[in-house]
Design an enzyme around this catalytic site. Structure first.
Site, PDB file in Angstrom:
ATOM      1  N   HIS A 185     -66.737  23.767 -18.977  1.00  0.00           N
ATOM      2  CA  HIS A 185     -68.019  23.129 -18.663  1.00  0.00           C
ATOM      3  C   HIS A 185     -69.089  23.670 -19.601  1.00  0.00           C
ATOM      4  O   HIS A 185     -69.509  24.818 -19.484  1.00  0.00           O
ATOM      5  CB  HIS A 185     -68.376  23.419 -17.206  1.00  0.00           C
ATOM      6  CG  HIS A 185     -69.531  22.611 -16.690  1.00  0.00           C
ATOM      7  ND1 HIS A 185     -70.326  21.840 -17.506  1.00  0.00           N
ATOM      8  CD2 HIS A 185     -70.013  22.442 -15.425  1.00  0.00           C
ATOM      9  CE1 HIS A 185     -71.259  21.256 -16.770  1.00  0.00           C
ATOM     10  NE2 HIS A 185     -71.079  21.598 -15.506  1.00  0.00           N
ATOM     11  N   GLU A 212     -67.848  12.688  -6.652  1.00  0.00           N
ATOM     12  CA  GLU A 212     -67.990  11.775  -7.781  1.00  0.00           C
ATOM     13  C   GLU A 212     -67.017  10.602  -7.668  1.00  0.00           C
ATOM     14  O   GLU A 212     -67.404   9.440  -7.898  1.00  0.00           O
ATOM     15  CB  GLU A 212     -67.759  12.522  -9.102  1.00  0.00           C
ATOM     16  CG  GLU A 212     -67.923  11.628 -10.329  1.00  0.00           C
ATOM     17  CD  GLU A 212     -67.716  12.360 -11.635  1.00  0.00           C
ATOM     18  OE1 GLU A 212     -68.036  11.777 -12.700  1.00  0.00           O
ATOM     19  OE2 GLU A 212     -67.238  13.518 -11.614  1.00  0.00           O
ATOM     20  N   HIS A 216     -67.827  13.528 -14.852  1.00  0.00           N
ATOM     21  CA  HIS A 216     -68.418  14.872 -14.855  1.00  0.00           C
ATOM     22  C   HIS A 216     -67.335  15.888 -14.494  1.00  0.00           C
ATOM     23  O   HIS A 216     -67.172  16.883 -15.189  1.00  0.00           O
ATOM     24  CB  HIS A 216     -69.574  14.923 -13.867  1.00  0.00           C
ATOM     25  CG  HIS A 216     -70.288  16.232 -13.836  1.00  0.00           C
ATOM     26  ND1 HIS A 216     -70.892  16.779 -14.947  1.00  0.00           N
ATOM     27  CD2 HIS A 216     -70.484  17.122 -12.827  1.00  0.00           C
ATOM     28  CE1 HIS A 216     -71.444  17.942 -14.631  1.00  0.00           C
ATOM     29  NE2 HIS A 216     -71.199  18.176 -13.352  1.00  0.00           N
ATOM     30  N   CYS A 275     -76.788  20.952 -15.902  1.00  0.00           N
ATOM     31  CA  CYS A 275     -75.612  20.370 -16.552  1.00  0.00           C
ATOM     32  C   CYS A 275     -75.759  18.879 -16.842  1.00  0.00           C
ATOM     33  O   CYS A 275     -74.865  18.273 -17.434  1.00  0.00           O
ATOM     34  CB  CYS A 275     -74.377  20.620 -15.701  1.00  0.00           C
ATOM     35  SG  CYS A 275     -74.207  22.357 -15.250  1.00  0.00           S
ATOM     36  N   PHE A 277     -77.062  21.197 -11.231  1.00  0.00           N
ATOM     37  CA  PHE A 277     -77.658  21.937 -10.121  1.00  0.00           C
ATOM     38  C   PHE A 277     -79.084  21.422  -9.903  1.00  0.00           C
ATOM     39  O   PHE A 277     -79.827  21.177 -10.855  1.00  0.00           O
ATOM     40  CB  PHE A 277     -77.710  23.431 -10.448  1.00  0.00           C
ATOM     41  CG  PHE A 277     -76.415  24.178 -10.209  1.00  0.00           C
ATOM     42  CD1 PHE A 277     -75.254  23.517  -9.862  1.00  0.00           C
ATOM     43  CD2 PHE A 277     -76.373  25.561 -10.333  1.00  0.00           C
ATOM     44  CE1 PHE A 277     -74.062  24.210  -9.641  1.00  0.00           C
ATOM     45  CE2 PHE A 277     -75.199  26.274 -10.120  1.00  0.00           C
ATOM     46  CZ  PHE A 277     -74.043  25.595  -9.764  1.00  0.00           C
ATOM     47  N   LYS A 325     -63.641  18.271 -19.495  1.00  0.00           N
ATOM     48  CA  LYS A 325     -63.793  19.680 -19.110  1.00  0.00           C
ATOM     49  C   LYS A 325     -62.469  20.351 -18.789  1.00  0.00           C
ATOM     50  O   LYS A 325     -62.397  21.586 -18.750  1.00  0.00           O
ATOM     51  CB  LYS A 325     -64.739  19.799 -17.917  1.00  0.00           C
ATOM     52  CG  LYS A 325     -66.184  19.403 -18.218  1.00  0.00           C
ATOM     53  CD  LYS A 325     -67.069  19.578 -16.994  1.00  0.00           C
ATOM     54  CE  LYS A 325     -68.482  19.096 -17.254  1.00  0.00           C
ATOM     55  NZ  LYS A 325     -68.582  17.617 -17.320  1.00  0.00           N
TER      56      LYS A 325
END
Length: 491
Positions: free
Chosen positions: A418, A393, A382, A242, A477, A413
């Site tokens: 996402h 975050e 994010h 991502c 990831f 998002k």
């Protein structure tokens, strides 16, 4: 990595372990709610059990940096990188102004999946693109063959070139060896891959299409866009889950700064809303299961969040040296000031609890950009709506920005889901539109904000805000962290 065994709490799902009285206690602390389990200690495990331990965050010993003044911004027009075009394919269509208008209005693009029969799936919704048309961008024969991932890429890429006044006729007059393409994907042509495997299993290898491999591999978006346009500069893809699109922006800018290209067509693309993609993320326990109310499912920083919502699309920028843009009289939309990439080196899916990977990435990006933390007043976060990731975050942002009273932070998002490898591309466009319009889109579904989130998340309603310097975060990831820095262009 946690221990690997034929159990529902294998390597992906474990990250906290303690032992007492010969019994090992395993606490799953991943993307969904915590679960308590027990298993015998490894000393009493049967022969053949495979173990590779990587418990909590490793302690990282870091050298203190000397106190120095922030580096000055780049002045050399050969090395200054500006944005001269933008293109996208999104759940709100392929027109950038319409896309941002929907965001400003707080509209959710999340709905029930109808591309395939998802009735037996535990998650049956996402940011599925509907009524997509590639007319005028891809010929009919290729359009029928291509995986959606590459269709989105080609359309977004060509729209970005058109937006930069680099259409077919103009490109004929330019040195195409100085123009590159770098569009990444986290998962590649997933439908092409799944279809090929299905043909192999059901009908045998002779029934596999010759397009199986080419349309599955992640570099094909960049390749096809270059083949279509004749662009012969640096060309490859990056796949960092991502964080992909931001990694591409960072790499492309450095090609320009090093003098290897004048123009780069850059971004991310993804089309994973199909059975393998949705099923795979369900297996990771990553997704929200709010099937009864999909539009309320993506709710970053809200206490009632329960996972992310899958999206798809493509977001592409035309990045160009200021010298090149000035020479050809291009419209300059914004400036890319810098970026950074780091790794958590911690866990496949969970962020570091100490936030070191993210906070150091933000700090490095600001150093690369030549700006101080005090100059930044907008963060496109994010913020995927996962239990651990959202707060990690925020904590990292607070480490870097000591005074957040003037800082605004929102989550694209919350409305489009996402986009995985495309997320950074779509969010870069949202970030730039915030600068050019003077309006920040809201973070929707902010009904019960986490108490520790003290930064203004632009809850539920858009806000007027003059952006001085913005950062856009993307994490993937594997512990991949990326931050890019944009600002309004000033000659």
């Amino acid at each position: 990595m946690a221990s690997i065994a034929a159990t529902p709490f294998g390597a992906l799902l474990r990250n906290k372990v303690s032992e007492s009285n010969g019994v090992r206690h395993v606490q799953y602390d991943g993307l969904r709610l915590q679960q308590r389990m027990q298993m015998p200690s490894f000393t009493s495990m049967p022969t053949g059990f495979i173990s590779a331990s990587s418990p909590k965050c490793r302690t990282i010993k870091a050298m203190a940096s000397p106190t120095v003044a922030a580096p000055k911004r780049e002045k050399d027009p050969k090395k200054r990188v500006v944005i001269t075009g933008m293109g996208l394919v999104s759940v709100f269509g392929s027109d950038i102004n319409a896309f941002y208008h929907q965001l400003l209005e707080g509209q959710s693009g999340i709905s029930k999946i109808d591309r395939f029969d998802a009735s037996n799936f535990s998650v049956r919704f996402g940011g599925q693109i509907r009524n997509f048309s590639s007319e005028g961008y891809i010929d009919g024969k290729n359009d029928r063959r291509l995986d959606d991932c590459w269709r989105y890429c080609i359309v977004a890429g060509k729209r970005a070139l058109d937006d930069a006044n680099l259409g077919h006729e103009v490109l004929k007059t330019m040195d195409k060896t100085r123009i590159g393409v770098l569009v990444g994907s986290g998962m590649g042509g997933l439908t092409a891959f799944s279809t090929g495997v299905e043909a192999l299993i059901q009908k045998g290898y002779k029934k596999i299409t010759p397009f199986f491999i080419p349309y599955s591999i992640t570099n094909m978006g960049s390749a096809l866009l270059a083949i279509d346009t004749g662009l012969m500069g640096p060309n490859y893809s990056i796949s960092t889950a991502c964080a992909t699109a931001n990694y591409c922006f960072y790499a492309a800018a450095n090609h320009i700064r090093r003098g290897e290209a004048d123009i780069m067509v850059v971004g991310g693309t993804e089309a994973a809303i199909m059975p393998t993609g949705v099923g795979g993320f369900i297996a990771c326990r990553a997704l929200s299961q709010r099937n009864e109310d999909p539009k309320k499912a993506s709710r970053p920083w809200d206490r009632d969040r329960d996972g992310f919502v899958m999206g798809e699309g493509s977001g592409v920028l035309v990045m160009e040296s200021l010298e090149s843009a000035t020479k050809r009289g291009a419209r300059i939309i914004a400036e890319y000031l810098g970026g950074a990439i780091t790794c958590d080196a911690h866990h496949m899916t969970d962020p570091r609890s100490d936030g070191l990977g993210v906070s150091s990435c933000i700090t490095k990006s600001l150093e690369d950009a030549g700006v101080s933390p005090e100059e930044v007043n907008y963060v496109n976060a994010h913020a995927t709506s996962t239990l651990a990731g959202d707060l990690a975050e925020v904590n990292a942002i607070k480490k870097v920005f000591k005074d957040t009273s003037e800082l605004k932070m929102n989550a694209t998002k919350s409305m489009i889901g996402h986009g995985l490898g495309a997320a950074g591309g779509l969010e870069a466009i949202a970030t730039i539109k915030a600068m050019t319009s003077g309006w920040l889109h809201p973070t929707i579904n902010q009904d019960n904000l986490e108490a520790s989130v003290t930064i203004d998340t632009v809850p539920n309603v858009k806000k007027k805000h003059e952006v001085n310097v913005a950062i856009s975060n993307s994490f993937g990831f594997g512990g991949h962290n990326s931050v890019v820095v944009f600002a309004p262009f000033k000659p």
